[in-house]
Design a protein around this motif. Structure first.
Motif, PDB file in Angstrom:
ATOM      1  N   LEU A   1      40.905 117.796 -25.583  1.00 22.76           N
ATOM      2  CA  LEU A   1      41.443 116.522 -26.064  1.00 22.76           C
ATOM      3  C   LEU A   1      42.735 116.181 -25.322  1.00 22.76           C
ATOM      4  CD1 LEU A   1      41.036 116.947 -29.941  1.00 22.76           C
ATOM      5  CD2 LEU A   1      39.554 115.656 -28.398  1.00 22.76           C
ATOM      6  N   GLU A   2      43.538 117.203 -25.054  1.00 21.31           N
ATOM      7  CA  GLU A   2      44.804 116.976 -24.340  1.00 21.31           C
ATOM      8  C   GLU A   2      44.550 116.412 -22.954  1.00 21.31           C
ATOM      9  OE1 GLU A   2      48.394 116.353 -24.704  1.00 21.31           O
ATOM     10  OE2 GLU A   2      47.981 118.046 -26.047  1.00 21.31           O
ATOM     11  N   SER A   3      43.493 116.878 -22.298  1.00 19.18           N
ATOM     12  CA  SER A   3      43.197 116.367 -20.960  1.00 19.18           C
ATOM     13  C   SER A   3      42.842 114.880 -21.005  1.00 19.18           C
ATOM     14  CB  SER A   3      42.059 117.172 -20.318  1.00 19.18           C
ATOM     15  OG  SER A   3      40.803 116.901 -20.905  1.00 19.18           O
ATOM     16  N   ALA A   4      42.146 114.454 -22.052  1.00 17.05           N
ATOM     17  CA  ALA A   4      41.801 113.040 -22.186  1.00 17.05           C
ATOM     18  C   ALA A   4      43.042 112.195 -22.450  1.00 17.05           C
ATOM     19  CB  ALA A   4      40.790 112.863 -23.317  1.00 17.05           C
ATOM     20  N   LEU A   5      43.930 112.694 -23.298  1.00 20.38           N
ATOM     21  CA  LEU A   5      45.177 111.978 -23.583  1.00 20.38           C
ATOM     22  C   LEU A   5      46.018 111.835 -22.320  1.00 20.38           C
ATOM     23  CD1 LEU A   5      45.899 113.841 -26.909  1.00 20.38           C
ATOM     24  CD2 LEU A   5      45.673 111.355 -26.747  1.00 20.38           C
ATOM     25  N   ARG A   6      46.092 112.890 -21.544  1.00 19.80           N
ATOM     26  CA  ARG A   6      46.871 112.872 -20.300  1.00 19.80           C
ATOM     27  C   ARG A   6      46.288 111.863 -19.321  1.00 19.80           C
ATOM     28  NH1 ARG A   6      46.038 118.121 -18.513  1.00 19.80           N
ATOM     29  NH2 ARG A   6      44.222 117.366 -17.373  1.00 19.80           N
ATOM     30  N   PHE A   7      44.979 111.908 -19.148  1.00 17.83           N
ATOM     31  CA  PHE A   7      44.331 111.016 -18.190  1.00 17.83           C
ATOM     32  C   PHE A   7      44.500 109.558 -18.610  1.00 17.83           C
ATOM     33  CE2 PHE A   7      40.511 108.672 -16.790  1.00 17.83           C
ATOM     34  CZ  PHE A   7      40.668 108.808 -15.411  1.00 17.83           C
ATOM     35  N   GLU A   8      44.296 109.288 -19.878  1.00 20.79           N
ATOM     36  CA  GLU A   8      44.408 107.908 -20.348  1.00 20.79           C
ATOM     37  C   GLU A   8      45.824 107.370 -20.172  1.00 20.79           C
ATOM     38  OE1 GLU A   8      42.026 106.421 -23.794  1.00 20.79           O
ATOM     39  OE2 GLU A   8      44.010 106.267 -24.699  1.00 20.79           O
ATOM     40  N   SER A   9      46.830 108.236 -20.293  1.00 20.58           N
ATOM     41  CA  SER A   9      48.222 107.803 -20.153  1.00 20.58           C
ATOM     42  C   SER A   9      48.607 107.548 -18.700  1.00 20.58           C
ATOM     43  CB  SER A   9      49.153 108.866 -20.728  1.00 20.58           C
ATOM     44  OG  SER A   9      49.212 110.011 -19.872  1.00 20.58           O
ATOM     45  N   GLY A  10      47.865 108.147 -17.759  1.00 22.22           N
ATOM     46  CA  GLY A  10      48.210 108.027 -16.354  1.00 22.22           C
ATOM     47  C   GLY A  10      49.313 108.963 -15.923  1.00 22.22           C
ATOM     48  N   ARG A  11      49.708 109.890 -16.800  1.00 24.19           N
ATOM     49  CA  ARG A  11      50.781 110.820 -16.437  1.00 24.19           C
ATOM     50  C   ARG A  11      50.252 111.932 -15.531  1.00 24.19           C
ATOM     51  NH1 ARG A  11      51.185 110.742 -22.076  1.00 24.19           N
ATOM     52  NH2 ARG A  11      52.637 109.149 -22.818  1.00 24.19           N
ATOM     53  N   SER A  12      51.151 112.470 -14.740  1.00 25.26           N
ATOM     54  CA  SER A  12      50.823 113.658 -13.960  1.00 25.26           C
ATOM     55  C   SER A  12      50.746 114.855 -14.900  1.00 25.26           C
ATOM     56  CB  SER A  12      51.902 113.912 -12.907  1.00 25.26           C
ATOM     57  OG  SER A  12      53.125 114.293 -13.537  1.00 25.26           O
ATOM     58  N   LEU A  13      50.192 115.963 -14.390  1.00 19.41           N
ATOM     59  CA  LEU A  13      50.124 117.173 -15.202  1.00 19.41           C
ATOM     60  C   LEU A  13      51.515 117.598 -15.656  1.00 19.41           C
ATOM     61  CD1 LEU A  13      47.222 117.257 -13.926  1.00 19.41           C
ATOM     62  CD2 LEU A  13      47.467 119.758 -13.897  1.00 19.41           C
ATOM     63  N   ASP A  14      52.483 117.555 -14.752  1.00 16.80           N
ATOM     64  CA  ASP A  14      53.845 117.994 -15.101  1.00 16.80           C
ATOM     65  C   ASP A  14      54.503 117.051 -16.097  1.00 16.80           C
ATOM     66  OD1 ASP A  14      53.618 120.193 -13.475  1.00 16.80           O
ATOM     67  OD2 ASP A  14      54.732 119.311 -11.804  1.00 16.80           O
ATOM     68  N   ASP A  15      54.356 115.747 -15.888  1.00 13.95           N
ATOM     69  CA  ASP A  15      54.981 114.786 -16.793  1.00 13.95           C
ATOM     70  C   ASP A  15      54.383 114.872 -18.191  1.00 13.95           C
ATOM     71  OD1 ASP A  15      56.647 113.900 -14.807  1.00 13.95           O
ATOM     72  OD2 ASP A  15      55.477 112.086 -14.353  1.00 13.95           O
ATOM     73  N   HIS A  16      53.075 115.051 -18.252  1.00 12.19           N
ATOM     74  CA  HIS A  16      52.458 115.131 -19.576  1.00 12.19           C
ATOM     75  C   HIS A  16      52.832 116.446 -20.263  1.00 12.19           C
ATOM     76  CE1 HIS A  16      49.630 113.809 -22.627  1.00 12.19           C
ATOM     77  NE2 HIS A  16      49.232 115.068 -22.726  1.00 12.19           N
ATOM     78  N   ALA A  17      52.907 117.525 -19.509  1.00  8.97           N
ATOM     79  CA  ALA A  17      53.321 118.794 -20.094  1.00  8.97           C
ATOM     80  C   ALA A  17      54.715 118.686 -20.692  1.00  8.97           C
ATOM     81  CB  ALA A  17      53.289 119.894 -19.035  1.00  8.97           C
ATOM     82  N   ARG A  18      55.568 117.933 -20.012  1.00  6.07           N
ATOM     83  CA  ARG A  18      56.933 117.764 -20.540  1.00  6.07           C
ATOM     84  C   ARG A  18      56.923 116.944 -21.822  1.00  6.07           C
ATOM     85  NH1 ARG A  18      61.918 120.300 -19.713  1.00  6.07           N
ATOM     86  NH2 ARG A  18      63.312 119.140 -21.072  1.00  6.07           N
ATOM     87  N   LEU A  19      56.094 115.909 -21.877  1.00  6.75           N
ATOM     88  CA  LEU A  19      55.999 115.113 -23.099  1.00  6.75           C
ATOM     89  C   LEU A  19      55.551 115.977 -24.273  1.00  6.75           C
ATOM     90  CD1 LEU A  19      54.703 111.597 -23.742  1.00  6.75           C
ATOM     91  CD2 LEU A  19      53.464 113.473 -24.834  1.00  6.75           C
ATOM     92  N   VAL A  20      54.536 116.803 -24.041  1.00  9.13           N
ATOM     93  CA  VAL A  20      54.032 117.676 -25.100  1.00  9.13           C
ATOM     94  C   VAL A  20      55.100 118.678 -25.521  1.00  9.13           C
ATOM     95  CG1 VAL A  20      52.330 119.470 -25.619  1.00  9.13           C
ATOM     96  CG2 VAL A  20      51.625 117.384 -24.438  1.00  9.13           C
ATOM     97  N   ALA A  21      55.812 119.230 -24.550  1.00 12.23           N
ATOM     98  CA  ALA A  21      56.871 120.193 -24.863  1.00 12.23           C
ATOM     99  C   ALA A  21      57.991 119.536 -25.667  1.00 12.23           C
ATOM    100  CB  ALA A  21      57.425 120.795 -23.578  1.00 12.23           C
ATOM    101  N   ASP A  22      58.348 118.326 -25.328  1.00 11.59           N
ATOM    102  CA  ASP A  22      59.373 117.610 -26.090  1.00 11.59           C
ATOM    103  C   ASP A  22      58.917 117.377 -27.534  1.00 11.59           C
ATOM    104  OD1 ASP A  22      61.158 117.459 -23.973  1.00 11.59           O
ATOM    105  OD2 ASP A  22      60.508 115.457 -23.342  1.00 11.59           O
ATOM    106  N   LEU A  23      57.635 117.031 -27.700  1.00 11.08           N
ATOM    107  CA  LEU A  23      57.089 116.822 -29.045  1.00 11.08           C
ATOM    108  C   LEU A  23      57.184 118.099 -29.858  1.00 11.08           C
ATOM    109  CD1 LEU A  23      55.389 115.110 -31.093  1.00 11.08           C
ATOM    110  CD2 LEU A  23      53.345 116.000 -29.932  1.00 11.08           C
ATOM    111  N   TRP A  24      56.770 119.210 -29.261  1.00 12.07           N
ATOM    112  CA  TRP A  24      56.760 120.480 -29.986  1.00 12.07           C
ATOM    113  C   TRP A  24      58.176 121.012 -30.216  1.00 12.07           C
ATOM    114  CZ3 TRP A  24      52.622 119.557 -31.976  1.00 12.07           C
ATOM    115  CH2 TRP A  24      51.764 120.490 -32.535  1.00 12.07           C
ATOM    116  N   ALA A  25      59.081 120.733 -29.306  1.00 11.22           N
ATOM    117  CA  ALA A  25      60.478 121.137 -29.516  1.00 11.22           C
ATOM    118  C   ALA A  25      61.047 120.436 -30.743  1.00 11.22           C
ATOM    119  CB  ALA A  25      61.308 120.815 -28.275  1.00 11.22           C
ATOM    120  N   GLY A  26      60.667 119.167 -30.932  1.00 13.08           N
ATOM    121  CA  GLY A  26      61.099 118.448 -32.123  1.00 13.08           C
ATOM    122  C   GLY A  26      60.546 119.067 -33.390  1.00 13.08           C
ATOM    123  N   PHE A  27      59.295 119.532 -33.353  1.00 10.22           N
ATOM    124  CA  PHE A  27      58.725 120.207 -34.513  1.00 10.22           C
ATOM    125  C   PHE A  27      59.490 121.495 -34.814  1.00 10.22           C
ATOM    126  CE2 PHE A  27      54.339 118.526 -35.704  1.00 10.22           C
ATOM    127  CZ  PHE A  27      54.587 117.256 -35.202  1.00 10.22           C
TER     128      PHE A  27
END
Length: 485
Positions: free
Chosen positions: A169-195
């Motif tokens: 599912l994460e791969s689909a979210l990344r692709f749909e957003s147009g983010r690079s692998l690194d940029d999307h990984a950072r977005l996910v990490a920021d989300l989880w850091a907030g949790f």
């Protein structure tokens, strides 16, 4: 006090959470401890029903009877659920309706896991000494259908583990957003850091030290790769010894039991819906019609909109589950989406996390009595969904009967194919030494069917993990992805 409030209105009177240290008691005893906290001595004897969420640590047939005996209780009705993270909210929905209809009076709901203690005892070569329950001890009712994690086609390929599906599912979210692998990984990490920041202030959380985004992306400290793109600190943490319980009754009965109006949290609304049972056949991988529908039903029952919701806890077994739910609910990721810290940091006790999230929501709503809180629950591979809306102020509408909606229309699936395919979602699984073991791809054939493909070719696994595979053309040979030019 609202003198016009119908005395049948369902309320939560008490909650209890236990996070134990090793060696913890067996799950049924941890449940008894949480029930004691939730009910208190003056309510325990009033229980006419105990609904227990399926326990993964121990193969009990009827753990409610063990917990009741430990508390010196005879509870007339004991129920047990099948597996699924949606179960706690489903039990609340059923109990609320039964209370409103007068079928039950004082209901306890709870669950527990002692997974960490079981694991450590086994590692030390020690037995648990836990209760071996006679098979004749059965609950009065089993709630829920058996949880299916894979279709026959998927199971034949070894698919069905959440550690395969949610990263896809994460791969689909990344692709749909147009983010690079690194940029999307950072977005996910920021989300989880907030949790993790939220968990740091949760006294019941198992990880109470905030974890920054950079640490979440780093292999340091045993944060090994699990399934691309997730490391250990981005997946549900079931290595816990935890229990949670709550007690429900009617408004009138609560007052008769001596509770004040300020003690009570009301069930304002709920909804239930399911997506397609086959992951491969899902209509969409970045949204969920079932989540949207369950939330709409809950909002309609509560006479509320998302703008009225102040507190939220989205089921957070994996970052993709949060993102899909947020998209389906129309919520930005910048909004506070958890009250506990989520299943990685607060703890992911198998099927029972949502009992913890409801308990924490009740505590928060008592502190913010003018607020409404939304709790989401998820079972399977983002398949079974339930929602609850709670508030310390009385509801403006009466609840209605729980109703399950089926929303997803399955896509046509073939068991195998030969020739060109287009990748829809993908992931790579890793062994404990960070060496890839296998990969899965859901692809579309030239004629529009879906197909699940597996590969163990190291070159292909490296390609799937280091470049964007979604949207690319590849070649299938039966059930195997053989190249990705």
């Amino acid at each position: 006090m609202n003198s016009q409030l119908d005395p049948r209105t369902p309320v939560i009177t008490g909650v209890g959470q236990v996070t134990a240290s090793y060696p913890a008691a067996e799950p049924a005893m941890l449940l008894a401890e949480a029930l004691q906290v939730a009910a208190g001595s003056h309510v325990l004897g009033q229980l006419d029903s105990l609904d227990v969420v399926a326990i993964g640590t121990r193969p009990y047939t009827n753990p409610g009877s063990i917990a009741a005996a430990a508390l010196g209780l005879t509870i007339p009705r004991l129920t047990y659920t099948t597996h699924g993270g949606q179960s706690p909210q489903i039990l609340v929905n059923r109990a609320a309706w039964d209370i409103w209809c007068g079928r039950r009076s004082v209901v306890a709901i709870g669950g527990a896991e002692s997974w960490r203690t079981r694991r450590l005892l086994r590692r030390e070569g020690r037995g648990t000494g836990w209760t071996v329950q006679d098979s004749s001890d059965q609950p009065d009712e089993v709630v829920g259908s058996e949880l299916s994690m894979a279709s026959d086609i998927e199971a034949a390929l070894g698919f069905g583990d959440p550690l395969d599906a949610y990263p896809m599912l994460e791969s689909a979210l990344r692709f749909e957003s147009g983010r690079s692998l690194d940029d999307h990984a950072r977005l996910v990490a920021d989300l989880w850091a907030g949790f993790s920041e939220v968990a740091a202030s949760n006294p019941h959380a198992v990880i109470r030290e905030p974890v920054g985004a950079s640490s979440l992306l780093s292999p340091d400290g045993g944060n090994r790769l699990i399934s691309h793109p997730y490391r250990k600190l981005m997946v549900s943490n079931n290595d816990v010894d935890q229990a949670a319980a709550l007690v429900m009754t009617s408004y009138g009965k609560a007052l008769a039991l001596g509770f004040s109006r300020d003690d009570l949290v009301f069930v304002h609304g709920f909804g239930e819906a399911v997506d397609c049972d086959s992951f491969t056949a899902r209509e969409a991988f970045t949204t969920s019609n079932a989540i949207t529908a369950a939330a709409a039903d809950a909002m309609a029952m509560a006479a509320a909109t998302m703008d009225d919701i102040d507190l939220i806890d989205i089921y957070s077994c994996f970052p993709s589950a949060v993102q899909v739910a947020a998209r389906s609910l129309g919520l930005p990721l910048s909004r506070a989406l958890t009250v506990t810290g989520g299943l990685t940091f607060a703890g992911g006790p198998w099927n029972n996390y949502v009992t913890h999230s409801i308990a924490t929501m009740v505590e928060r709503l008592r502190e913010q009595p003018d607020s409404l809180g939304l709790v989401t629950a998820n079972g399977g591979l983002l398949t079974k969904h339930a929602m609850g809306i709670y508030g310390a102020r009385p509801p403006v509408r009466a609840i209605t009967a729980p109703a399950l909606r089926r929303l997803d229309t399955p896509r046509p699936v073939v068991a195998e194919t030969h020739g060109p395919v287009s990748v829809v979602v993908a992931t790579v699984r890793y062994q404990r030494d960070d060496v890839p073991s296998h990969g899965f791809v859901v692809a579309e054939t030239a004629t529009g069917e879906r197909v699940l493909l597996r590969t163990e070719q190291q070159a292909l696994l490296a390609e799937l993990a280091t470049s964007e595979p979604v949207g690319r053309k590849g070649t299938a040979a039966g059930t195997e992805l053989v190249d990705l030019p």
